[in-house]
Design a protein around this motif. Structure first.
Motif, mmCIF file in Angstrom:
data_model
loop_
_atom_site.group_PDB
_atom_site.id
_atom_site.type_symbol
_atom_site.label_atom_id
_atom_site.label_comp_id
_atom_site.label_asym_id
_atom_site.label_seq_id
_atom_site.Cartn_x
_atom_site.Cartn_y
_atom_site.Cartn_z
ATOM 1 N N GLU A 276 5.643 -10.915 18.099
ATOM 2 C CA GLU A 276 5.911 -9.613 18.697
ATOM 3 C C GLU A 276 5.252 -9.544 20.060
ATOM 4 O O GLU A 276 4.227 -10.189 20.308
ATOM 5 N N SER A 277 5.850 -8.750 20.945
ATOM 6 C CA SER A 277 5.315 -8.545 22.291
ATOM 7 C C SER A 277 5.285 -7.056 22.578
ATOM 8 O O SER A 277 6.307 -6.372 22.439
ATOM 9 N N VAL A 278 4.109 -6.554 22.950
ATOM 10 C CA VAL A 278 3.970 -5.129 23.245
ATOM 11 C C VAL A 278 3.354 -4.950 24.627
ATOM 12 O O VAL A 278 2.667 -5.841 25.146
ATOM 13 N N LEU A 279 3.601 -3.776 25.202
ATOM 14 C CA LEU A 279 3.104 -3.452 26.533
ATOM 15 C C LEU A 279 2.143 -2.278 26.464
ATOM 16 O O LEU A 279 2.312 -1.360 25.655
ATOM 17 N N VAL A 280 1.145 -2.302 27.341
ATOM 18 C CA VAL A 280 0.181 -1.206 27.453
ATOM 19 C C VAL A 280 0.048 -0.818 28.920
ATOM 20 O O VAL A 280 0.217 -1.655 29.809
ATOM 21 N N ASP A 281 -0.250 0.454 29.172
ATOM 22 C CA ASP A 281 -0.397 0.878 30.564
ATOM 23 C C ASP A 281 -1.846 0.750 31.012
ATOM 24 O O ASP A 281 -2.751 0.459 30.210
ATOM 25 N N ASP A 282 -2.067 0.964 32.301
ATOM 26 C CA ASP A 282 -3.409 0.783 32.857
ATOM 27 C C ASP A 282 -4.422 1.731 32.227
ATOM 28 O O ASP A 282 -5.586 1.363 32.014
ATOM 29 N N ASP A 283 -4.001 2.965 31.932
ATOM 30 C CA ASP A 283 -4.933 3.917 31.322
ATOM 31 C C ASP A 283 -5.415 3.420 29.965
ATOM 32 O O ASP A 283 -6.593 3.589 29.610
ATOM 33 N N ALA A 284 -4.514 2.809 29.199
ATOM 34 C CA ALA A 284 -4.910 2.283 27.888
ATOM 35 C C ALA A 284 -5.878 1.118 28.036
ATOM 36 O O ALA A 284 -6.809 0.968 27.231
ATOM 37 N N ILE A 285 -5.671 0.287 29.044
ATOM 38 C CA ILE A 285 -6.576 -0.844 29.269
ATOM 39 C C ILE A 285 -7.969 -0.340 29.639
ATOM 40 O O ILE A 285 -8.980 -0.812 29.103
ATOM 41 N N VAL A 286 -8.029 0.634 30.526
ATOM 42 C CA VAL A 286 -9.327 1.200 30.919
ATOM 43 C C VAL A 286 -9.997 1.870 29.721
ATOM 44 O O VAL A 286 -11.213 1.752 29.512
ATOM 45 N N ALA A 287 -9.213 2.563 28.902
ATOM 46 C CA ALA A 287 -9.773 3.197 27.702
ATOM 47 C C ALA A 287 -10.340 2.149 26.752
ATOM 48 O O ALA A 287 -11.394 2.369 26.123
ATOM 49 N N ALA A 288 -9.666 1.004 26.626
ATOM 50 C CA ALA A 288 -10.178 -0.067 25.768
ATOM 51 C C ALA A 288 -11.469 -0.649 26.324
ATOM 52 O O ALA A 288 -12.402 -0.966 25.570
ATOM 53 N N GLN A 289 -11.534 -0.816 27.638
ATOM 54 C CA GLN A 289 -12.793 -1.282 28.247
ATOM 55 C C GLN A 289 -13.938 -0.335 27.892
ATOM 56 O O GLN A 289 -15.028 -0.780 27.506
ATOM 57 N N ARG A 290 -13.686 0.947 28.042
ATOM 58 C CA ARG A 290 -14.740 1.933 27.801
ATOM 59 C C ARG A 290 -15.101 2.004 26.325
ATOM 60 O O ARG A 290 -16.266 2.208 25.963
ATOM 61 N N ALA A 291 -14.115 1.806 25.447
ATOM 62 C CA ALA A 291 -14.401 1.813 24.015
ATOM 63 C C ALA A 291 -15.254 0.620 23.623
ATOM 64 O O ALA A 291 -16.174 0.746 22.806
ATOM 65 N N LEU A 292 -14.966 -0.534 24.167
ATOM 66 C CA LEU A 292 -15.789 -1.712 23.887
ATOM 67 C C LEU A 292 -17.228 -1.492 24.338
ATOM 68 O O LEU A 292 -18.180 -1.898 23.659
ATOM 69 N N TRP A 293 -17.379 -0.841 25.481
ATOM 70 C CA TRP A 293 -18.724 -0.574 25.982
ATOM 71 C C TRP A 293 -19.423 0.496 25.138
ATOM 72 O O TRP A 293 -20.575 0.339 24.734
ATOM 73 N N ALA A 294 -18.716 1.573 24.818
ATOM 74 C CA ALA A 294 -19.320 2.685 24.093
ATOM 75 C C ALA A 294 -19.692 2.295 22.657
ATOM 76 O O ALA A 294 -20.769 2.652 22.165
ATOM 77 N N ASP A 295 -18.822 1.546 21.975
ATOM 78 C CA ASP A 295 -19.038 1.253 20.561
ATOM 79 C C ASP A 295 -19.819 -0.036 20.316
ATOM 80 O O ASP A 295 -20.583 -0.120 19.346
ATOM 81 N N ILE A 298 -20.178 -3.991 24.802
ATOM 82 C CA ILE A 298 -19.539 -5.190 25.331
ATOM 83 C C ILE A 298 -18.866 -4.838 26.638
ATOM 84 O O ILE A 298 -18.028 -3.924 26.700
ATOM 85 N N ALA A 299 -19.228 -5.544 27.705
ATOM 86 C CA ALA A 299 -18.660 -5.312 29.034
ATOM 87 C C ALA A 299 -17.495 -6.271 29.245
ATOM 88 O O ALA A 299 -17.691 -7.435 29.589
ATOM 89 N N ALA A 300 -16.292 -5.793 29.017
ATOM 90 C CA ALA A 300 -15.088 -6.610 29.172
ATOM 91 C C ALA A 300 -14.363 -6.233 30.452
ATOM 92 O O ALA A 300 -14.324 -5.063 30.843
ATOM 93 N N GLU A 301 -13.767 -7.219 31.100
ATOM 94 C CA GLU A 301 -12.912 -6.945 32.241
ATOM 95 C C GLU A 301 -11.574 -6.390 31.739
ATOM 96 O O GLU A 301 -11.279 -6.459 30.531
ATOM 97 N N PRO A 302 -10.736 -5.845 32.623
ATOM 98 C CA PRO A 302 -9.458 -5.286 32.159
ATOM 99 C C PRO A 302 -8.621 -6.263 31.337
ATOM 100 O O PRO A 302 -8.143 -5.910 30.249
ATOM 101 N N GLY A 303 -8.460 -7.489 31.822
ATOM 102 C CA GLY A 303 -7.686 -8.459 31.058
ATOM 103 C C GLY A 303 -8.308 -8.762 29.707
ATOM 104 O O GLY A 303 -7.601 -8.993 28.718
ATOM 105 N N LEU A 308 -7.093 -5.281 22.815
ATOM 106 C CA LEU A 308 -7.567 -4.117 22.069
ATOM 107 C C LEU A 308 -6.792 -2.864 22.474
ATOM 108 O O LEU A 308 -6.565 -1.970 21.640
ATOM 109 N N ALA A 309 -6.374 -2.782 23.716
ATOM 110 C CA ALA A 309 -5.634 -1.605 24.183
ATOM 111 C C ALA A 309 -4.376 -1.363 23.361
ATOM 112 O O ALA A 309 -3.928 -0.216 23.219
ATOM 113 N N ALA A 310 -3.789 -2.419 22.811
ATOM 114 C CA ALA A 310 -2.585 -2.248 21.995
ATOM 115 C C ALA A 310 -2.882 -1.433 20.743
ATOM 116 O O ALA A 310 -2.039 -0.645 20.288
#
Length: 339
Positions: A276-295, A298-303, A308-310
């Motif tokens: 399967e192939s799914v797409l995510v927008d930039d806001d979802a990617i940034v939200a995933a970065q912040r979730a990794l950091w908050a929970d 973990i400091a992850a770059e957008p890529g 996780l953004a999916a």
């Protein structure tokens, strides 16, 4: 986006600069399988890290009660999985006196520079204007000669192809060669040992080398889901067209997931084994970065946060009881941007 500028002059030693690494064998005939990945793991022993997994726990990331682990490949040397493929390629080939050359949005360049230093070779890395200054500085810190060319990855690749033809340096392409795909597949092999019985693995996609290695290892045993930014979606477009096609590239993850076309070598694998192939927008990617950091702090770059953004965005909705893993594959980011 503009295509690479002036092509190399014709002649037997000047290949088309828009082509992949001319030193790579025909990828369509040499797509790696589990045996090649196991051989790569043996070759890489003592040279790459066995990165950990973390059990996320109920309620993390606001996702409810999921059976989810994150494979923390951002803790690999140079902050991404790229060191695996670069080492496997360099150790599988004879490196000439001219050394090693590569094009990169940033992460592959760091890995190649690290590998070249570890093996005692000189190194040149070509990066596009979209690459972050942080990544350029890290490439240079490993002793490589860094050259900024054009705006996007394909521009840097064209320049690297020309330079390799001029000097005879060994070019390490970031995703086409089977040795690179096999090296990247050692991450999935580790995950399989660390968390047997998975149902699904979510993987971010750029040029396709990482997901090809993942899919080559798991085959049809585990569901492999490709996750791409909606603004850089070369695999999604290829699946729709039935063959690799060119796409526009932009967005927050363009420096690491910004390939204009899925690699020919990776396509041989992912067209058969990615479910399967799914797409995510930039806001979802940034939200995933912040979730990794908050929970998880973990400091992850957008890529690195794109897979996780999916889940966070609902682009991928797991079934009840589905056993999931997310590849957190890159950590080359300024932590100040995550606050």
């Amino acid at each position: 986006m503009a295509d690479p500028a002036t092509p190399a002059p014709p002649g037997p030693t000047a290949p088309d600069p828009s082509a992949p690494d001319p030193s790579a064998p025909n990828p369509s005939a040499t797509a790696p399988g589990p045996d090649a990945i196991t051989a790569a793991a043996q070759r890489l022993a003592g040279r790459v890290r066995r990165t950990p997994i973390v059990e996320v726990g109920a309620g993390s990331f606001g996702l409810g009660d999921l059976d989810l682990v994150c494979k923390l490949e951002l803790l690999q040397h140079t902050g991404s999985f790229k060191a695996r493929g670069a080492f496997n390629f360099a150790l599988s080939r004879e490196v000439p006196p001219a050394g090693i050359i590569a094009a990169s949005g940033g992460n592959h360049g760091q890995a190649v520079a690290y590998v070249a230093r570890a093996l005692g070779h000189r190194c040149e890395v070509y990066v596009p204007g979209v690459s972050s200054p942080v990544k350029r500085e890290r490439i240079a810190s490993f002793g490589a000669d860094v050259r900024v060319v054009g705006e996007v990855y394909d521009d840097a690749q064209a320049a690297a192809n020309e330079r390799a033809a001029e000097t005879g340096a060994l070019q390490i392409h970031p995703y086409e060669p089977p040795e690179v795909m096999a090296g990247q597949g050692t991450c999935a092999r580790e995950l399989d040992e660390q968390r047997p019985g998975l149902d699904t693995v979510l993987v971010a996609v750029g040029g396709g080398g990482f997901i090809a290695g993942t899919a080559a290892w798991f085959g049809d045993r585990v569901r492999v889901v490709a996750v791409e930014p909606a603004t850089s979606n070369c695999l999604h477009a290829a699946r729709a067209a039935g063959e690799p096609v060119r796409v526009e590239v932009k967005g927050v993850a363009a420096d690491s997931l910004g390939a204009r076309q899925i690699g020919a070598g990776p396509w041989q694998v992912v067209s058969r084994h990615v479910d399967e192939s799914v797409l995510v927008d930039d806001d979802a990617i940034v939200a995933a970065q912040r979730a990794l950091w908050a929970d998880l702090r973990i400091a992850a770059e957008p890529g690195g946060a794109t897979a996780l953004a999916a889940l966070i965005s609902g682009a991928y909705c797991p079934e009840p009881g589905e056993r999931l893993a997310v590849m957190v594959c890159g950590g080359n980011v300024d932590p100040a941007t995550l606050a």
